[in-house]
Design an enzyme around this catalytic site. Structure first.
Site, PDB file in Angstrom:
ATOM      1  N   ARG A   1       0.829  -1.218   0.000  1.00 56.44           N
ATOM      2  CA  ARG A   1       0.000   0.000   0.000  1.00 56.44           C
ATOM      3  C   ARG A   1       0.863   1.268   0.000  1.00 56.44           C
ATOM      4  O   ARG A   1       0.542   2.253   0.684  1.00 56.44           O
ATOM      5  CB  ARG A   1      -0.928   0.029   1.220  1.00 56.44           C
ATOM      6  CG  ARG A   1      -1.942  -1.073   1.258  1.00 56.44           C
ATOM      7  CD  ARG A   1      -2.944  -0.910   0.107  1.00 56.44           C
ATOM      8  NE  ARG A   1      -4.142  -1.657   0.378  1.00 56.44           N
ATOM      9  CZ  ARG A   1      -4.300  -2.960   0.133  1.00 56.44           C
ATOM     10  NH1 ARG A   1      -3.323  -3.645  -0.439  1.00 56.44           N
ATOM     11  NH2 ARG A   1      -5.428  -3.561   0.410  1.00 56.44           N
TER      12      ARG A   1
ATOM     13  N   SER B   1     -10.626  -0.356   3.662  1.00 55.10           N
ATOM     14  CA  SER B   1      -9.799  -0.577   4.859  1.00 55.10           C
ATOM     15  C   SER B   1      -9.297   0.768   5.362  1.00 55.10           C
ATOM     16  O   SER B   1      -8.650   1.500   4.622  1.00 55.10           O
ATOM     17  CB  SER B   1      -8.563  -1.406   4.519  1.00 55.10           C
ATOM     18  OG  SER B   1      -8.930  -2.655   4.044  1.00 55.10           O
TER      19      SER B   1
ATOM     20  N   GLU C   1      -4.500   3.584   6.539  1.00 53.47           N
ATOM     21  CA  GLU C   1      -4.222   3.456   5.105  1.00 53.47           C
ATOM     22  C   GLU C   1      -4.781   4.684   4.389  1.00 53.47           C
ATOM     23  O   GLU C   1      -4.276   5.098   3.354  1.00 53.47           O
ATOM     24  CB  GLU C   1      -4.905   2.179   4.592  1.00 53.47           C
ATOM     25  CG  GLU C   1      -4.588   1.893   3.149  1.00 53.47           C
ATOM     26  CD  GLU C   1      -5.518   0.877   2.517  1.00 53.47           C
ATOM     27  OE1 GLU C   1      -5.676  -0.207   3.084  1.00 53.47           O
ATOM     28  OE2 GLU C   1      -6.067   1.193   1.454  1.00 53.47           O
TER      29      GLU C   1
HETATM   30  N1  EPU Z   1     -10.093 -10.855  10.111  1.00 52.60           N
HETATM   31  C1  EPU Z   1     -10.664 -10.729  11.370  1.00 52.60           C
HETATM   32  N2  EPU Z   1     -11.780  -9.956  11.491  1.00 52.60           N
HETATM   33  C2  EPU Z   1     -12.378  -9.353  10.442  1.00 52.60           C
HETATM   34  C3  EPU Z   1     -11.814  -9.512   9.161  1.00 52.60           C
HETATM   35  C4  EPU Z   1     -10.659 -10.256   9.022  1.00 52.60           C
HETATM   36  O1  EPU Z   1     -10.171 -11.273  12.350  1.00 52.60           O
HETATM   37  O2  EPU Z   1     -13.390  -8.652  10.651  1.00 52.60           O
HETATM   38  C5  EPU Z   1      -8.818 -11.619   9.981  1.00 52.60           C
HETATM   39  C6  EPU Z   1      -8.989 -13.059   9.652  1.00 52.60           C
HETATM   40  O3  EPU Z   1      -7.994 -13.774  10.349  1.00 52.60           O
HETATM   41  C7  EPU Z   1      -8.702 -13.136   8.169  1.00 52.60           C
HETATM   42  C8  EPU Z   1      -7.662 -12.058   8.018  1.00 52.60           C
HETATM   43  O4  EPU Z   1      -8.063 -11.049   8.941  1.00 52.60           O
HETATM   44  O5  EPU Z   1      -8.182 -14.378   7.791  1.00 52.60           O
HETATM   45  C9  EPU Z   1      -7.564 -11.473   6.641  1.00 52.60           C
HETATM   46  O6  EPU Z   1      -8.830 -10.942   6.277  1.00 52.60           O
HETATM   47  P1  EPU Z   1      -9.163 -10.527   4.764  1.00 52.60           P
HETATM   48  O7  EPU Z   1      -8.725 -11.576   3.844  1.00 52.60           O
HETATM   49  O8  EPU Z   1     -10.600 -10.088   4.730  1.00 52.60           O
HETATM   50  O9  EPU Z   1      -8.211  -9.342   4.462  1.00 52.60           O
HETATM   51  P2  EPU Z   1      -7.619  -8.125   5.275  1.00 52.60           P
HETATM   52  O10 EPU Z   1      -6.190  -8.384   5.521  1.00 52.60           O
HETATM   53  O11 EPU Z   1      -8.477  -7.815   6.450  1.00 52.60           O
HETATM   54  C10 EPU Z   1      -6.897  -6.948   3.054  1.00 52.60           C
HETATM   55  C11 EPU Z   1      -7.015  -5.606   2.395  1.00 52.60           C
HETATM   56  C12 EPU Z   1      -8.393  -5.416   1.773  1.00 52.60           C
HETATM   57  C13 EPU Z   1      -8.588  -6.525   0.754  1.00 52.60           C
HETATM   58  C14 EPU Z   1      -8.488  -7.870   1.489  1.00 52.60           C
HETATM   59  C15 EPU Z   1      -8.649  -9.050   0.584  1.00 52.60           C
HETATM   60  C16 EPU Z   1      -5.516  -4.194   3.656  1.00 52.60           C
HETATM   61  C17 EPU Z   1      -5.383  -3.020   4.567  1.00 52.60           C
HETATM   62  N3  EPU Z   1      -6.755  -4.554   3.346  1.00 52.60           N
HETATM   63  O12 EPU Z   1      -7.784  -6.966   4.172  1.00 52.60           O
HETATM   64  O13 EPU Z   1      -8.353  -4.183   1.059  1.00 52.60           O
HETATM   65  O14 EPU Z   1      -9.854  -6.410   0.108  1.00 52.60           O
HETATM   66  O15 EPU Z   1      -7.170  -7.970   2.113  1.00 52.60           O
HETATM   67  O16 EPU Z   1      -7.500  -9.263  -0.125  1.00 52.60           O
HETATM   68  O17 EPU Z   1      -4.501  -4.736   3.212  1.00 52.60           O
HETATM   69  C18 EPU Z   1      -8.927  -1.874   0.998  1.00 52.60           C
HETATM   70  O18 EPU Z   1      -7.724  -1.667   0.858  1.00 52.60           O
HETATM   71  O19 EPU Z   1      -9.773  -0.942   1.051  1.00 52.60           O
HETATM   72  C19 EPU Z   1      -9.378  -3.250   1.171  1.00 52.60           C
HETATM   73  C20 EPU Z   1     -10.639  -3.543   1.428  1.00 52.60           C
END
Ligand code: EPU
Length: 360
Positions: free
Chosen positions: A177, A251, A356
């Site tokens: 990012r 995010s 972010e």
């Molecule tokens: N998780 C939780 N609680 C939640 C959501 C997630 O505990 O409410 C934990 C779980 O362990 C899950 C892990 O977080 O396995 C990863 O969750 P997820 O795959 O939904 O992804 P993220 O790391 O929370 C990132 C990006 C998102 C992107 C998703 C999918 C960042 C800051 N965010 O989120 O990007 O859609 O991966 O690849 O890196 C954005 O940038 O606006 C955005 C939505």
């Protein structure tokens, strides 16, 4: 091209925050940009009349990664440059050039409709094409930097030197990012277009856990990039709030990274106290040391914030990384919520969350 005064930005940021820009202009063509450069003296005078206090310039695309805390005391430049073209093609790849004012997902559609592979995992990311390299957009195991060839941008930082420059991928200093456009060159370049090298031969990238599970569960056999795009779009729609219904900026926080040996030691200590803490090991760019990713959403959820509402603002109930405006919120209210979350995560886990979203 028309310069507007005291222009309300509530429709131009997905948080729906009502603030005004002192000056506002829409750029529809490179000629508009040249015309704007000629007015530099006018804006310079305004800046010096304010004792240099007025913010200089702010570029807006889809407004999906900004939080306005107060009125913007300067010039907001909205990128409306349009057009998607195929530059060249060989037996394996196609080079696509896209203007910065296009909606990112329209570019994804353009590519998947032509059977091209490379950005299907980035489906439905809000915002414009010009904003995509700023933060090296990423989702579901893919990042813009994997397919980006170059970025075209105008230097607007000096009076004399309003030249167009091409940044090849290596010059963009991409990170998680992150890019040179968010750091050394912040507010210095206006991104007019990007070019991507996409694959004609199938290159499915479907190992991201949530994506694999969804495809398996629904017995979807991936034949073309549109299958992946549709799956990602479906998953996103179930987890992320639609900003036209519940204003938000995706995010709000970045995931947390622990680096190198110190990071590994810290992770071990954390796991002693929180054995269930999720983490993912990644190699960093130079492949010399380990990077450990801890999902910020999990940390926020553990602090009891998921689905919680405070007045006009809150944390989304299906994805704890997303802060939402339930209506009528000010940027200040979102900021107070964000700072409270940062403080609580720090106190509980001794880990530092960083936003972010760009705060203006
Ligand atoms: N998780 C939780 N609680 C939640 C959501 C997630 O505990 O409410 C934990 C779980 O362990 C899950 C892990 O977080 O396995 C990863 O969750 P997820 O795959 O939904 O992804 P993220 O790391 O929370 C990132 C990006 C998102 C992107 C998703 C999918 C960042 C800051 N965010 O989120 O990007 O859609 O991966 O690849 O890196 C954005 O940038 O606006 C955005 C939505």
């Amino acid at each position: 091209m028309k310069i507007e005064n005291n222009y309300n930005l509530s429709k131009l940021n997905t948080f729906g925050i009502s603030v005004n820009a002192k000056f506002f202009v829409e750029i529809q063509s490179e000629e508009d940009l040249q015309e704007l450069f000629k007015m530099e003296e006018f804006f310079a005078k305004d800046r010096s009349a304010s004792g240099g206090k007025n913010n200089q310039k702010l570029f807006l695309g889809g407004g999906s990664n900004v939080l306005f805390i107060r009125d913007f005391n300067g010039l907001v430049i909205l990128n409306k440059l349009k057009g998607i073209t195929i530059l060249n093609e060989d037996s394996e790849t196609v080079t696509v050039r896209c203007m910065g004012g296009e909606i990112w997902h329209d570019l994804v559609n353009f590519t998947v409709e032509r059977g091209l592979w490379g950005i299907e995992n980035l489906s439905l990311i809000p915002g414009t094409v010009g904003a995509a390299p700023m933060q090296n957009i990423g989702a579901y195991g893919a990042e813009l930097q994997n397919v980006l060839l170059n970025v075209e941008a105008f230097d607007i930082s000096t009076q004399e030197n309003k030249k167009k420059r091409i940044f090849f991928k290596e010059e963009c200093h991409f990170g998680y990012r992150d890019s040179i456009f968010k750091n050394e060159l912040k507010n210095k370049y206006f991104i007019t277009a990007i070019s991507l090298k996409l694959s004609k031969t199938p290159k499915p990238n479907i190992s991201y856990k949530i994506l694999t599970e969804y495809l398996d569960k629904n017995k979807i056999e991936v034949k073309n990039s549109k299958d992946v795009s549709d799956a990602v779009a479906f998953i996103r729609r179930t987890k992320l709030p639609d900003p036209t219904i519940i204003p938000n900026a995706g995010s709000f926080f970045k995931n947390v990274f622990l680096k190198g040996e110190v990071g590994e030691v810290k992770m071990k200590e954390l796991l002693k106290i929180y054995p269930e803490m999720p983490y993912f090991k990644e190699e960093n760019g130079s492949k010399t040391s380990v990077l450990i990713k801890i999902p910020a959403a999990w940390l926020i959820e553990q602090c009891g914030w998921k689905g919680k509402r405070v007045g006009n603002v809150g944390v989304h109930d299906k994805q704890a990384l997303v802060l939402v405006n339930y209506g009528g919120a000010t940027g200040e209210e979102i900021l107070v919520l964000a700072n409270t979350i940062i403080k609580e995560v720090r106190e509980k886990f001794n880990l530092e969350l960083s936003p972010e979203v760009n705060m203006i």
